[in-house]
Design a protein around this motif. Sequence first.
Motif, mmCIF file in Angstrom:
data_model
loop_
_atom_site.group_PDB
_atom_site.id
_atom_site.type_symbol
_atom_site.label_atom_id
_atom_site.label_comp_id
_atom_site.label_asym_id
_atom_site.label_seq_id
_atom_site.Cartn_x
_atom_site.Cartn_y
_atom_site.Cartn_z
ATOM 1 N N LYS A 174 32.457 41.607 43.544
ATOM 2 C CA LYS A 174 32.105 40.654 44.603
ATOM 3 C C LYS A 174 30.660 40.185 44.427
ATOM 4 N N GLN A 175 29.797 41.104 44.085
ATOM 5 C CA GLN A 175 28.387 40.755 43.860
ATOM 6 C C GLN A 175 28.240 39.872 42.621
ATOM 7 N N ILE A 176 28.896 40.253 41.539
ATOM 8 C CA ILE A 176 28.796 39.509 40.272
ATOM 9 C C ILE A 176 29.345 38.086 40.428
ATOM 10 N N HIS A 177 30.419 37.940 41.190
ATOM 11 C CA HIS A 177 31.091 36.642 41.335
ATOM 12 C C HIS A 177 30.803 35.975 42.675
ATOM 13 N N SER A 178 29.674 36.295 43.283
ATOM 14 C CA SER A 178 29.360 35.736 44.599
ATOM 15 C C SER A 178 29.215 34.214 44.567
ATOM 16 N N ARG A 179 28.853 33.659 43.437
ATOM 17 C CA ARG A 179 28.703 32.193 43.350
ATOM 18 C C ARG A 179 30.014 31.484 43.072
ATOM 19 N N ASP A 180 30.746 31.946 42.053
ATOM 20 C CA ASP A 180 31.993 31.241 41.717
ATOM 21 C C ASP A 180 33.187 31.690 42.557
ATOM 22 N N ARG A 181 33.117 32.888 43.123
ATOM 23 C CA ARG A 181 34.169 33.431 43.983
ATOM 24 C C ARG A 181 35.551 33.387 43.332
ATOM 25 N N VAL A 182 35.574 33.750 42.056
ATOM 26 C CA VAL A 182 36.823 33.793 41.304
ATOM 27 C C VAL A 182 36.980 35.184 40.697
ATOM 28 N N LEU A 183 38.105 35.807 40.965
ATOM 29 C CA LEU A 183 38.427 37.104 40.368
ATOM 30 C C LEU A 183 39.796 37.012 39.708
ATOM 31 N N SER A 184 39.845 37.379 38.439
ATOM 32 C CA SER A 184 41.110 37.440 37.716
ATOM 33 C C SER A 184 41.300 38.873 37.240
ATOM 34 N N ILE A 185 42.426 39.441 37.598
ATOM 35 C CA ILE A 185 42.707 40.837 37.265
ATOM 36 C C ILE A 185 44.023 40.882 36.500
ATOM 37 N N TRP A 186 44.038 41.677 35.432
ATOM 38 C CA TRP A 186 45.216 41.810 34.588
ATOM 39 C C TRP A 186 45.835 43.185 34.786
ATOM 40 N N SER A 187 47.082 43.211 35.179
ATOM 41 C CA SER A 187 47.847 44.448 35.277
ATOM 42 C C SER A 187 48.762 44.503 34.055
ATOM 43 N N ALA A 188 48.248 45.100 32.979
ATOM 44 C CA ALA A 188 49.021 45.223 31.739
ATOM 45 C C ALA A 188 49.975 46.397 31.882
ATOM 46 N N GLY A 189 51.190 46.228 31.455
ATOM 47 C CA GLY A 189 52.183 47.280 31.636
ATOM 48 C C GLY A 189 52.532 47.453 33.094
ATOM 49 N N CYS A 190 52.800 46.338 33.762
ATOM 50 C CA CYS A 190 52.982 46.337 35.224
ATOM 51 C C CYS A 190 54.310 46.904 35.679
ATOM 52 N N SER A 191 55.215 47.151 34.759
ATOM 53 C CA SER A 191 56.543 47.664 35.083
ATOM 54 C C SER A 191 57.213 46.731 36.093
ATOM 55 N N SER A 192 57.778 47.275 37.144
ATOM 56 C CA SER A 192 58.524 46.450 38.098
ATOM 57 C C SER A 192 57.663 45.858 39.204
ATOM 58 N N GLY A 193 56.346 45.879 39.027
ATOM 59 C CA GLY A 193 55.456 45.095 39.879
ATOM 60 C C GLY A 193 54.707 45.798 40.986
ATOM 61 N N GLN A 194 54.947 47.081 41.200
ATOM 62 C CA GLN A 194 54.278 47.744 42.310
ATOM 63 C C GLN A 194 52.759 47.761 42.141
ATOM 64 N N GLU A 195 52.268 47.931 40.913
ATOM 65 C CA GLU A 195 50.810 47.947 40.699
ATOM 66 C C GLU A 195 50.175 46.595 41.018
ATOM 67 N N PRO A 196 50.656 45.482 40.462
ATOM 68 C CA PRO A 196 50.012 44.211 40.817
ATOM 69 C C PRO A 196 50.140 43.848 42.293
ATOM 70 N N TYR A 197 51.256 44.208 42.918
ATOM 71 C CA TYR A 197 51.366 43.957 44.349
ATOM 72 C C TYR A 197 50.377 44.833 45.129
ATOM 73 N N THR A 198 50.199 46.075 44.680
ATOM 74 C CA THR A 198 49.208 46.947 45.318
ATOM 75 C C THR A 198 47.809 46.355 45.161
ATOM 76 N N ILE A 199 47.505 45.863 43.977
ATOM 77 C CA ILE A 199 46.199 45.229 43.738
ATOM 78 C C ILE A 199 46.029 44.023 44.663
ATOM 79 N N SER A 200 47.073 43.227 44.804
ATOM 80 C CA SER A 200 47.007 42.066 45.700
ATOM 81 C C SER A 200 46.739 42.486 47.142
ATOM 82 N N MET A 201 47.387 43.560 47.578
ATOM 83 C CA MET A 201 47.164 44.047 48.946
ATOM 84 C C MET A 201 45.737 44.547 49.117
ATOM 85 N N ILE A 202 45.233 45.256 48.116
ATOM 86 C CA ILE A 202 43.859 45.773 48.192
ATOM 87 C C ILE A 202 42.864 44.621 48.225
#
Length: 184
Positions: free
Chosen positions: A96-124
């Motif tokens: 949040k501090q690093i991207h305070s100006r552009d306000r863009v965060l891209s996160i990669w969930s490699a090996g996401c299986s059936s999606g629980q990890e990326p959905y958890t990341i989205s909720m967080i």
Amino acid sequence: MLTINDNDFHRLVSFVKTNYGIDLSKKRPLISGRLSGYLYSLGYDDFHDYVDHLLSARIPADIEEMLNRLTTNYTYFLREEEHFKFFRDTILPWLKQIHSRDRVLSIWSAGCSSGQEPYTISMILKEFFGKEASLWDTRVLATDISQKVLAAAKEGIYDEESLQNLPHGKTIILLLPPTPVCGR
């Protein structure tokens, strides 16, 4: 059950490691166990001809089927909860501090299986940014080698067991974050 000899085992392990980055070198029983019935159903009497076929023909559908059978896709929401706490409490404030100006965060969930990890990341992410969430462009790229589990991730339908670690009331949030982009 078919047994795989040393030569065929090493050829298959090398092929999978070189082309897909999966190390099966300590998984001989898994390979025999998960592929034997499949090989019988295809008419193979041993691993040799099957491995020859995979390595010479390189038919995408055959390789995908082999990978689907050899990869383990066990996951659930908040699996490895300590990792998610570290992500929320340490990584996100820093990002949040690093991207305070552009306000863009891209996160990669490699090996996401059936999606629980990326959905958890989205909720967080939604919870972390709170009222500021609409001011941020957050993206979660979810990838997996298995097309079968990616299809399940795109569906976003989960059984009770997969949801049991979510704190009370969190399941409603599943509808709020944007669906992670799923791809191979």
